[in-house]
Design an enzyme around this catalytic site. Structure first.
Site, short mmCIF file in Angstrom:
data_model
loop_
_atom_site.label_atom_id
_atom_site.label_comp_id
_atom_site.label_asym_id
_atom_site.label_seq_id
_atom_site.Cartn_x
_atom_site.Cartn_y
_atom_site.Cartn_z
N LYS A 122 0.81 -1.23 0.00
CA LYS A 122 0.00 0.00 0.00
C LYS A 122 0.84 1.28 0.00
CE LYS A 122 -4.44 -1.49 1.83
NZ LYS A 122 -4.22 -2.92 2.14
N GLU A 147 -9.77 7.50 4.00
CA GLU A 147 -10.68 6.67 4.77
C GLU A 147 -10.05 5.30 4.86
OE1 GLU A 147 -11.46 6.64 1.41
OE2 GLU A 147 -11.45 4.46 1.27
N SER A 198 1.43 -9.89 -1.24
CA SER A 198 1.12 -8.47 -1.02
C SER A 198 1.53 -7.94 0.34
CB SER A 198 -0.37 -8.24 -1.25
OG SER A 198 -1.15 -9.09 -0.42
C1 LIG Z 1 -5.06 -3.90 1.62
C2 LIG Z 1 -4.41 -5.16 1.30
C3 LIG Z 1 -4.84 -5.96 0.23
C4 LIG Z 1 -6.05 -5.63 -0.61
O1 LIG Z 1 -5.99 -4.43 -1.29
P1 LIG Z 1 -5.78 -4.37 -2.86
O2 LIG Z 1 -6.06 -2.96 -3.21
O3 LIG Z 1 -6.73 -5.32 -3.49
O4 LIG Z 1 -4.37 -4.76 -3.13
C5 LIG Z 1 -4.15 -7.13 -0.06
N1 LIG Z 1 -3.09 -7.51 0.69
C6 LIG Z 1 -2.66 -6.79 1.73
C7 LIG Z 1 -1.49 -7.27 2.50
C8 LIG Z 1 -3.29 -5.61 2.07
O5 LIG Z 1 -2.87 -4.89 3.12
#
Ligand SMILES: *Cc1c(COP(=O)(O)O)cnc(C)c1O
Length: 393
Positions: free
Chosen positions: A89, A111, A377
């Protein structure tokens, strides 16, 4: 076929900017400037330098040997879990805070639902010394106490949204109201590839560093830029958009988007937007979303807070509708099992969101020589409580 955004802000039939009249000047200012600003040499220099020295990029592309042996294919993990703050993020919030500065803004609003985007926003506001206000549903503030504490430590003001279900969509309404009232000095940092044009495209571009690096890293390791498949979990869709971006128009690269099926697609408690969604408008964008027959947005559910979103960004709605993307839904049970498996096989504790992407290997078979890149992610530290309760640790 073009899978990227067109000049009007549409991906196929999805996207656009469905906003109240009073928000038009703010969104229009951003729309007219974002590409110009991003193309400036000084912007790119500062963005790249912060990605390198503050976020810790490039993140490694790691060949997961034991996981690959188990599933009889070649699995590479793109280690976004190693980014500063523990997930992808921050790539986007760094980009948007630099954008806000170039547009002369001094006050940042955001938000947040689970608090992850709030933390990423508070982080970059501290970095740049800008005022930060994060709207968050009253219910979410109670559920996500550690992230609320992080935001406060980083100097942000957390404002409870007390209307409606007191969750994410109510926080979004508060943020939009604030932006309407403070059009001149305030920038609204949206945390995924959602919202009115130009947000989905701008966020996708900031996150596209992920696939840019994958291309270079595969070239170095294997002598080719393209994997056979790239896999990512989809909440709003920003980590997926970043991982897919440079492969959208390469049909030889399979794109696999993984959604949260919660307790099962037909259980009434899920966030499997492509399977259950219908065309509608959410957060200023025409896309697929989960709704009742009379158009009320359905409350989503997933064990992972980051996938617990009733819609999906317009890029992904188009990837689904056009058939360019393969969409797979993974239940809580499957994701938790895959998360624990990564711990045991590779010594990496993944975020539960990312565990959804890892869970596809149980049922989706690949060829022995296929190169499959999974976007990891985020890391699992934030989910420790959920893991503890779930596995009785
Ligand atoms: C917020 C988050 C997501 C989901 O958000 P996307 O906008 O779909 O990427 C996925 N993995 C992690 C670790 C997150 O913090």
């Amino acid at each position: 076929m073009n899978y990227n955004v067109n000049e009007k802000g549409y991906y196929g039939e999805f996207g656009g900017a469905y906003i109240p009249e009073m928000l038009y000047p703010n969104v229009e200012e951003l729309r007219q400037n974002y590409l110009k600003v991003m193309a400036e040499e000084s912007f790119q220099k500062e963005f790249q330098q912060l990605l390198k020295e503050y976020v810790g990029r490039p993140t490694p592309l790691y060949f997961a040997k034991r996981l690959s042996e188990k599933y009889n294919t070649k699995i590479y993990l793109k280690r976004e879990d190693l980014c500063h703050t523990g997930a992808h993020k921050v790539n986007n919030t760094i980009g948007q805070i630099l954008m806000a500065q170039r547009l002369g803004k001094t006050r940042i609003i955001a938000e947040t639902g689970a608090g992850q985007h709030g933390v990423a926003t508070a982080t970059v506001c501290a970095l740049m010394g800008l005022e930060c206000i994060v709207f968050m549903g009253e219910v979410d503030i109670k559920r996500q106490a550690p992230n609320v504490a992080r935001m406060k430590m980083l100097g942000a003001k957390v404002v409870p949204a007390t209307s409606g279900s007191k969750t994410l969509k109510d926080a979004t309404n508060e943020a939009i109201r604030d932006w309407i009232n403070n059009p001149l000095d305030t920038h609204y940092i949206i945390g995924s590839v959602v919202g009115p044009h130009p947000y989905p495209d701008m966020v996708a571009r900031f996150q596209s560093v992920i696939s840019e690096e994958i291309k270079m890293q595969l070239k170095e390791k294997l002598g080719r830029e393209n994997p056979d498949f790239v896999v990512a979990c989809v909440g709003g869709g920003s980590n997926a958009a970043g991982a897919f971006y440079h492969y959208l128009d390469k049909p030889e690269v399979g794109i696999i988007a993984v959604e949260a099926a919660g307790k099962g697609i037909d259980s009434g408690e899920s966030a499997a937007t492509s399977a259950l969604g219908k065309v509608g408008i959410i957060h200023g964008s025409k896309t697929l979303l989960m709704q009742t027959n009379d158009g009320q947005i359905t409350e989503p559910y997933s064990i992972s807070a980051g996938l617990d979103y009733p819609g999906v960004g317009p890029m992904h709605a188009n990837l689904f509708a056009s058939g360019r993307g393969e969409f797979i839904s993974i239940t809580d049970v499957e994701a938790m099992k895959a998360g624990l498996e990564l711990c045991k096989l590779e010594g990496i504790i993944p975020a539960i969101e990312s565990s959804h992407a890892l869970a596809i290997f149980e049922n989706r078979k690949f060829k022995k020589d296929d190169v499959v890149v999974v976007n990891l992610s985020g890391r699992g530290d934030k989910d420790l409580d959920t893991y503890i309760k779930y596995f009785n640790l």
